[in-house]
Motif scaffolding. Structure first.
Motif, mmCIF file in Angstrom:
data_model
loop_
_atom_site.group_PDB
_atom_site.id
_atom_site.type_symbol
_atom_site.label_atom_id
_atom_site.label_comp_id
_atom_site.label_asym_id
_atom_site.label_seq_id
_atom_site.Cartn_x
_atom_site.Cartn_y
_atom_site.Cartn_z
ATOM 1 N N GLN A 279 -33.961 -47.658 -33.208
ATOM 2 C CA GLN A 279 -32.766 -46.989 -33.713
ATOM 3 C C GLN A 279 -31.650 -48.006 -33.963
ATOM 4 O O GLN A 279 -30.964 -47.969 -34.981
ATOM 5 C CB GLN A 279 -32.326 -45.950 -32.689
ATOM 6 C CG GLN A 279 -31.279 -45.008 -33.196
ATOM 7 C CD GLN A 279 -30.655 -44.226 -32.060
ATOM 8 O OE1 GLN A 279 -30.948 -44.461 -30.897
ATOM 9 N NE2 GLN A 279 -29.804 -43.309 -32.407
ATOM 10 N N GLN B 204 -31.498 -43.833 -45.345
ATOM 11 C CA GLN B 204 -30.992 -42.795 -44.448
ATOM 12 C C GLN B 204 -32.127 -42.040 -43.775
ATOM 13 O O GLN B 204 -32.059 -41.737 -42.585
ATOM 14 C CB GLN B 204 -30.111 -41.824 -45.227
ATOM 15 C CG GLN B 204 -28.649 -42.207 -45.110
ATOM 16 C CD GLN B 204 -27.785 -41.444 -46.076
ATOM 17 O OE1 GLN B 204 -28.269 -40.555 -46.781
ATOM 18 N NE2 GLN B 204 -26.516 -41.789 -46.122
ATOM 19 N N ASP C 239 -32.820 -41.655 -39.833
ATOM 20 C CA ASP C 239 -32.990 -40.328 -39.284
ATOM 21 C C ASP C 239 -34.306 -40.227 -38.517
ATOM 22 O O ASP C 239 -34.379 -39.615 -37.453
ATOM 23 C CB ASP C 239 -32.959 -39.324 -40.442
ATOM 24 C CG ASP C 239 -32.880 -37.905 -39.940
ATOM 25 O OD1 ASP C 239 -32.320 -37.723 -38.840
ATOM 26 O OD2 ASP C 239 -33.377 -37.005 -40.619
ATOM 27 N N TRP C 240 -35.337 -40.846 -39.038
ATOM 28 C CA TRP C 240 -36.665 -40.752 -38.431
ATOM 29 C C TRP C 240 -36.943 -41.903 -37.473
ATOM 30 O O TRP C 240 -38.091 -42.275 -37.265
ATOM 31 C CB TRP C 240 -37.731 -40.724 -39.528
ATOM 32 C CG TRP C 240 -37.860 -39.375 -40.148
ATOM 33 C CD1 TRP C 240 -36.966 -38.773 -40.977
ATOM 34 C CD2 TRP C 240 -38.916 -38.438 -39.955
ATOM 35 N NE1 TRP C 240 -37.395 -37.519 -41.306
ATOM 36 C CE2 TRP C 240 -38.602 -37.287 -40.711
ATOM 37 C CE3 TRP C 240 -40.107 -38.461 -39.227
ATOM 38 C CZ2 TRP C 240 -39.431 -36.182 -40.734
ATOM 39 C CZ3 TRP C 240 -40.929 -37.357 -39.267
ATOM 40 C CH2 TRP C 240 -40.596 -36.220 -40.016
ATOM 41 N N PRO D 238 -35.364 -36.526 -35.561
ATOM 42 C CA PRO D 238 -35.031 -36.359 -36.980
ATOM 43 C C PRO D 238 -34.334 -35.023 -37.205
ATOM 44 O O PRO D 238 -34.666 -34.042 -36.558
ATOM 45 C CB PRO D 238 -36.392 -36.379 -37.667
ATOM 46 C CG PRO D 238 -37.275 -37.106 -36.737
ATOM 47 C CD PRO D 238 -36.748 -36.883 -35.368
ATOM 48 N N SER D 239 -33.356 -35.009 -38.138
ATOM 49 C CA SER D 239 -32.499 -33.823 -38.248
ATOM 50 C C SER D 239 -33.299 -32.571 -38.576
ATOM 51 O O SER D 239 -32.905 -31.475 -38.198
ATOM 52 C CB SER D 239 -31.425 -34.059 -39.301
ATOM 53 O OG SER D 239 -32.013 -34.574 -40.464
#
Lengths: 388, 345
Positions: free
Chosen positions: B56, B95, B99-100, B165-166
């Motif tokens: 991250q 992005q 996110d992932w 992830p979102s």
């Protein structure tokens, strides 16, 4: 003498001198000098040396003699602590009932847990004791709050109904435990030149108790009962074939070591009348295992040394900070000094656990018999060479 | 009590049970192959979790440019951070990668954990085959402390969040899926993902052991190491690889667990103690037992934390796992699926 052979008596004498003179030689550096940080001769720390020494001596009777590795001995220390505080709250501020009752309570508690756990051996036994200790910890921290004070812990207050002596004298709002009026926290300070020695009442009470239980442990090691325990460690199966059931012996060893733990707990609250649930957590059980291993499993004096060393490192290493390091390395050229500070930094202060872990691994890898085992091995080698 | 409430507790138990099962599986693999009790396994789980933190952070490395046309609330030019991945792969792909980051961390975790496993086995554990179990426990316990402290020195002592992830954030209506009224049975997406992932890993390990020649040799070695060695097979090498795989399993369990609980350096120890209980309850050396016991104890724990149960027996949620372990060990001394003669003196 005292029913001991010459070597054991000398060892007892050695420990006696060590313990009696500790306030002097643990303060080898003059007050105010750079190395005064390494002085360990203050009452709080010295009491802890002895209390954990007693805990480790007791643990060694179980682990060192029978080979049963318990991961739950902190539960008995915790139970002893709670019993001790209750005695100080309900009966009298005198520490003797607290110490006696905490030993008995821990003995009963360990009898119950030992009776069940000793049905199994090896890692199953370790896990069973661990499970019981974790249960005790969880219950003490949550449901048993009325008895244990939950997460805040249990402590004495001035308003406690002490049946024998009512409200006790004390500084602030915490009554100070005492021995027939002599407060545990009381110290005599003796200044000799630049050196300052502190002789503390509580410390010498602990020392007195330690000498007694150390003597008992030597007698157990050399007794027929101790031989039986060693037989269990070396070959349990063969012992069963000779028609002897090992269970009563292991249970006795378990209860004895549980009582030692309870005694340590009782002394702990006599010095500082506060008992918390975290004392029962498995990391606390792990700590006593470390002490015993570091000093030397199955040796008489090892656990005391192990306890002293670990508690010393815990207190001294954790106090060293960057400013102090810079002061030490100040004599070096700037770049080198910075480099040294960066190198040493992770091992001290908040990172002292790293030193502990490394030290621990090194001992287990290179000195399977602990420090005492290593030293005796060295002596034996030197001696053999000389006799050739 | 309603059926939906019961079902919810089963579901709640699954994610913790999955983590227990994965760690216990690795522990059992190591124990079954090398006969070593590895107290550093919790630390491996923790290192896995920090792999996702690392990924991250790597992905969010940014270049900072000053946008003179806008100002922040102090009136200075606004700093605009552009992550490198966005400038390399384009904004949308970059992005998405950030996110992932947690699933992407698997790619880092597998080689890292394999490597750590190999080094640990060859450098340390190898010398402890012949030593008593208590020595193994102690040296790996020391190692666990060292690993923890290294992580603490680098990442600090606080918990570091690593979100999912979102698209997996939030809950979905599991109840509607099986015919309950809407809104009765909500379940977070990521926990289902974690459970499926755990099942996948477990299945992969079992398939590897069951259907490959390598796995067959390993199983033979677990049954009788000496004979396999006499047949001219280098069993030590294979066992080292199995150690690496066990480490990787623990690491993967850690990577994917981070969105459920933010990792800190003590992350592993909390799981380690329970995982040992799980291994013993399942039966030392039994892979199936470890997985079974992991899920059973996870679900049991979740049932015990129901309000109705706590009201009935106060404090049960804190002790249920240990209580179950004690009862199972006393009733079935070898654990649920344990074989005779393992770890008994």
């Amino acid at each position: 003498m005292l029913g001991l052979n010459r070597n054991d008596f000398l060892m007892l004498l050695f420990v006696f001198v060590l313990v009696a003179a500790a306030p002097i030689f643990l303060n080898p550096f003059p007050e105010g000098s750079t190395f005064a940080q390494f002085n360990a001769g203050y009452p709080d720390l010295m009491q802890r040396f002895l209390i954990f020494g007693i805990f480790a001596i007791g643990f060694n009777i179980l682990f060192g003699l029978t080979g049963y590795l318990s991961f739950g001995h902190a539960a008995f220390l915790g139970a002893g602590s709670y019993a001790g505080v209750w005695m100080l709250k309900l009966l009298t501020i005198n520490v003797i009932p607290a110490i006696v009752v905490s030993t008995i309570v821990a003995g009963v508690f360990s009898l119950m847990i030992g009776y069940i756990s000793l049905r199994r051996s090896g890692i199953y036994f370790s896990i069973l004791t661990l499970a019981f200790a974790q249960m005790s910890f969880a219950l003490a921290a949550s449901v048993l709050t009325p008895i244990t004070g939950g997460e805040t812990g249990l402590q004495t207050t001035l308003s406690d109904p002490r049946i024998l002596d009512g409200a006790a004298a004390g500084t602030g709002n915490i009554p100070a435990p005492s021995l027939f009026g002599l407060e545990m926290g009381h110290s005599w300070k003796v200044a000799v030149g630049d050196w300052l020695w502190t002789f503390n009442v509580g410390y010498y009470l602990c020392a007195f108790v330690l000498m007694i239980v150390f003597y008992i442990s030597i007698r157990i090691f050399r007794s027929p009962f101790g031989m039986m325990l060693k037989a269990i460690k070396s070959n349990n199966e063969r012992l069963s074939y000779t028609g002897i059931s090992p269970r009563p012996y292991t249970l006795a060893a378990f209860v004895i070591s549980g009582m030692y733990a309870g005694l340590a707990g009782g002394l702990m609250v006599s010095m500082d009348p506060l008992a918390g649930a975290e004392r029962m957590q498995w990391t606390a059980s792990g700590e006593v295992v470390l002490m015993t291993i570091l000093g030397g499993v199955g040796t008489v004096v090892g656990p005391v040394l192990g306890a002293g060393i670990i508690k010393y490192f815990e207190n001294i290493f954790s106090k060293i900070n960057d400013g102090l390091l810079e002061q030490w390395f100040a004599f070096m050229p700037d770049g080198l000094a910075d480099f040294m500070v960066t190198i040493v930094h992770p091992f001290v202060g908040k990172g002292w656990h790293l030193s502990l872990g490394l030290m621990f691994m090194l001992v287990v890898i290179f000195l399977p018999g602990g420090l005492v085992g290593g030293v005796t091995g060295l002596f034996r080698r030197l001696f053999r060479r000389r006799s050739h | 009590m309603e059926l939906s409430a019961l079902l919810l507790q089963v579901l709640n138990g699954l994610d913790k049970g999955s983590a227990y099962a994965l760690i216990a599986l690795g522990l059992t693999l190591i124990f079954g192959t090398l006969g070593v009790v590895n107290f550093a396994h919790g630390a491996l789980f923790m290192i896995g979790a920090f792999c996702s933190v690392t990924v991250q952070r790597l992905l969010s490395l940014s270049t900072v440019t000053l946008d003179e046309t806008k100002t922040d609330f102090l009136g200075r030019p606004l700093e605009v951070k552009t992550p490198y991945v966005e400038s390399w792969f384009g904004e949308s792909v970059g992005q998405a990668m950030i996110d992932w980051s947690v699933p992407l961390a698997i790619l880092l975790a597998i080689p890292v954990m394999l490597l750590i496993g190999f080094v640990m086995e060859r450098g340390l554990i190898k010398h402890f085959y012949k030593r008593p179990h208590s020595d193994q426990i102690l040296v790996t316990f020391g190692l666990a402390i060292v690993l923890q402290e290294i992580i603490k020195a680098y990442f600090g002592a606080n918990q570091i969040p690593a979100p999912a992830p979102s698209m997996f954030i939030g809950s979905f209506d599991f109840g509607q899926l099986v015919g309950f009224d809407p809104g009765v049975l909500m379940y977070p997406y990521w926990r289902i993902v974690y459970f499926l992932f755990a099942m996948l890993v477990i299945a992969a390990v079992f398939a590897f052991l069951q259907f490959t020649t390598f796995g067959m040799v390993v199983r033979a070695g677990m049954a009788d190491r000496e004979t396999v060695g006499l047949l001219g097979i280098n069993i030590d090498k294979r066992f080292t690889i199995m150690f690496g795989i066990a480490a990787a399993v623990a690491g993967l369990a850690g990577v994917m667990y981070t969105p459920i609980n933010s990792p800190s350096y003590t992350f592993g120890m909390d799981f380690l103690v329970i995982s040992f209980v799980v291994v013993v309850v399942g039966g030392m050396g039994s892979l199936g037992g470890a997985v079974l016991a992991g899920f059973v104890l996870g679900i049991l724990e979740s049932f015990a934390s129901m309000r109705e149960v706590i009201e009935f027996i106060p404090g049960i949620n804190q002790v249920v796992i240990y209580l179950a372990a004690v009862l199972i060990l006393l009733a079935r001394p070898r654990g649920l699926l344990g074989r005779k003669g393992v770890m008994e003196s």
